[in-house]
Design a protein around this motif. Structure first.
Motif, mmCIF file in Angstrom:
data_model
loop_
_atom_site.group_PDB
_atom_site.id
_atom_site.type_symbol
_atom_site.label_atom_id
_atom_site.label_comp_id
_atom_site.label_asym_id
_atom_site.label_seq_id
_atom_site.Cartn_x
_atom_site.Cartn_y
_atom_site.Cartn_z
ATOM 1 N N TRP A 71 16.027 -4.716 18.413
ATOM 2 C CA TRP A 71 17.311 -4.671 18.057
ATOM 3 C C TRP A 71 18.116 -4.363 19.066
ATOM 4 O O TRP A 71 19.373 -4.017 19.246
ATOM 5 C CB TRP A 71 17.376 -3.405 17.014
ATOM 6 C CG TRP A 71 16.918 -3.844 15.750
ATOM 7 C CD1 TRP A 71 15.564 -3.389 15.393
ATOM 8 C CD2 TRP A 71 17.158 -4.693 14.680
ATOM 9 N NE1 TRP A 71 15.290 -3.891 14.074
ATOM 10 C CE2 TRP A 71 16.383 -4.702 13.555
ATOM 11 C CE3 TRP A 71 18.561 -5.246 14.613
ATOM 12 C CZ2 TRP A 71 16.474 -5.437 12.425
ATOM 13 C CZ3 TRP A 71 18.554 -6.002 13.297
ATOM 14 C CH2 TRP A 71 17.719 -6.103 12.464
ATOM 15 N N LEU A 74 21.242 -6.760 19.938
ATOM 16 C CA LEU A 74 22.077 -6.387 19.108
ATOM 17 C C LEU A 74 22.921 -5.181 19.378
ATOM 18 O O LEU A 74 24.290 -5.269 19.295
ATOM 19 C CB LEU A 74 21.589 -6.679 17.656
ATOM 20 C CG LEU A 74 22.527 -6.486 16.389
ATOM 21 C CD1 LEU A 74 23.608 -7.721 16.587
ATOM 22 C CD2 LEU A 74 21.744 -6.568 15.283
ATOM 23 N N ALA A 75 22.188 -4.233 19.376
ATOM 24 C CA ALA A 75 22.901 -2.834 19.785
ATOM 25 C C ALA A 75 23.627 -2.778 20.864
ATOM 26 O O ALA A 75 24.931 -2.468 20.788
ATOM 27 C CB ALA A 75 21.845 -1.731 19.867
ATOM 28 N N VAL A 78 26.968 -5.041 19.985
ATOM 29 C CA VAL A 78 27.929 -4.242 19.374
ATOM 30 C C VAL A 78 28.613 -3.350 20.068
ATOM 31 O O VAL A 78 29.877 -3.157 20.012
ATOM 32 C CB VAL A 78 27.207 -3.703 18.032
ATOM 33 C CG1 VAL A 78 28.112 -2.549 17.317
ATOM 34 C CG2 VAL A 78 26.534 -4.952 17.202
ATOM 35 N N PHE A 81 31.305 -4.664 22.194
ATOM 36 C CA PHE A 81 32.382 -5.308 21.270
ATOM 37 C C PHE A 81 33.232 -4.097 20.943
ATOM 38 O O PHE A 81 34.502 -4.082 21.042
ATOM 39 C CB PHE A 81 31.722 -6.058 20.128
ATOM 40 C CG PHE A 81 32.892 -6.544 19.139
ATOM 41 C CD1 PHE A 81 33.381 -7.547 19.583
ATOM 42 C CD2 PHE A 81 33.449 -5.619 18.024
ATOM 43 C CE1 PHE A 81 34.263 -8.324 18.619
ATOM 44 C CE2 PHE A 81 34.348 -6.112 17.288
ATOM 45 C CZ PHE A 81 34.940 -7.555 17.426
ATOM 46 N N VAL A 82 32.586 -2.871 20.720
ATOM 47 C CA VAL A 82 33.365 -1.893 20.234
ATOM 48 C C VAL A 82 34.319 -1.334 21.122
ATOM 49 O O VAL A 82 35.240 -0.773 21.322
ATOM 50 C CB VAL A 82 32.468 -0.936 19.443
ATOM 51 C CG1 VAL A 82 33.118 0.649 19.499
ATOM 52 C CG2 VAL A 82 31.866 -1.232 18.106
ATOM 53 N N SER A 124 24.404 -0.053 27.060
ATOM 54 C CA SER A 124 24.297 -1.186 26.721
ATOM 55 C C SER A 124 23.577 -1.893 27.518
ATOM 56 O O SER A 124 22.498 -2.788 27.289
ATOM 57 C CB SER A 124 25.182 -2.023 26.033
ATOM 58 O OG SER A 124 26.123 -2.181 27.210
ATOM 59 N N GLY A 177 30.385 -8.873 24.341
ATOM 60 C CA GLY A 177 29.720 -8.353 23.167
ATOM 61 C C GLY A 177 29.223 -9.411 22.167
ATOM 62 O O GLY A 177 28.272 -9.726 21.620
ATOM 63 N N ILE A 181 25.545 -10.580 21.025
ATOM 64 C CA ILE A 181 25.098 -10.656 19.401
ATOM 65 C C ILE A 181 24.771 -11.911 19.117
ATOM 66 O O ILE A 181 23.721 -12.101 18.346
ATOM 67 C CB ILE A 181 26.537 -10.027 18.680
ATOM 68 C CG1 ILE A 181 26.756 -8.638 18.969
ATOM 69 C CG2 ILE A 181 26.354 -10.451 17.176
ATOM 70 C CD1 ILE A 181 28.019 -7.995 18.540
#
Length: 183
Positions: A71, A74-75, A78, A81-82, A124, A177, A181
């Motif tokens: 994961w 993906l983490a 994200v 992106f945030v 990240s 991001g 993803i």
């Protein structure tokens, strides 16, 4: 070979995106008509913080990566992106920010505040397993150069580019991001 070039270019764009946050702050600082020696010191301190903060993030990201397995990408996506969305939307905030004097503790607080996003990006990147030395070197160098450019430009221009640089930086982080993803 092309994989290394692609990673270098991606990290370069990411370093520029992270540095644009410092650019917008330094643009405002430059409008205070700082001496060139003070500009050099501020840029070097901001560059150093853009090495230290993502180092901590990368280390923690690698620790977390062992825990959450597949994961991780993906983490990381994200998270980027945030961070990018927060940068993007903060450009539209109309709240007046207090001016921090770039001397002593004020300089350290300033450098810490503009490098917080690089901590999260480092987190990240640590999760995704990027080349650490290259990433940190680019983050430090580019943020230092962009900080200098912002302060020098701020000496010439009065606040036209500040908001747009945060929008651009946030957009680039959002794009990376989304790439992590879905790509």
């Amino acid at each position: 070979m092309s994989g290394y070039i692609g990673e270098f270019i991606s990290l370069l764009f990411l370093a520029v995106a992270l540095g644009l946050d410092a650019f917008s702050i330094c643009l405002g600082l430059g409008m205070q008509r700082l001496r060139l020696k003070r500009i050099a010191i501020i840029g070097m301190v901001i560059g150093a913080f853009h090495i230290v903060m993502p180092s901590i993030g990368i280390f923690l990201g690698k620790v977390i990566s062992g825990q959450i397995g597949h994961w991780t990408e993906l983490a990381g996506g994200v998270l980027l992106f945030v961070i990018g969305a927060q940068m993007f939307f903060s450009a539209f905030s109309h709240e007046k920010q207090r001016v921090i004097q770039p001397i002593g503790a004020g300089l350290l607080l300033l450098a810490f505040s503009v490098s917080m996003d690089s901590f999260s990006v480092g987190l990240s990147l640590g999760i995704s397993g990027v080349k650490t030395a290259l990433a940190l070197g680019l983050f430090g160098l580019i943020s230092m150069l962009i900080s200098w450019a912002g302060m020098l430009l701020g000496r010439k221009v009065r606040g036209v580019l500040g908001v747009y640089s945060e929008i651009l930086g946030g957009s680039i982080l959002i794009g990376f991001g989304i790439r992590l993803i879905f790509g």
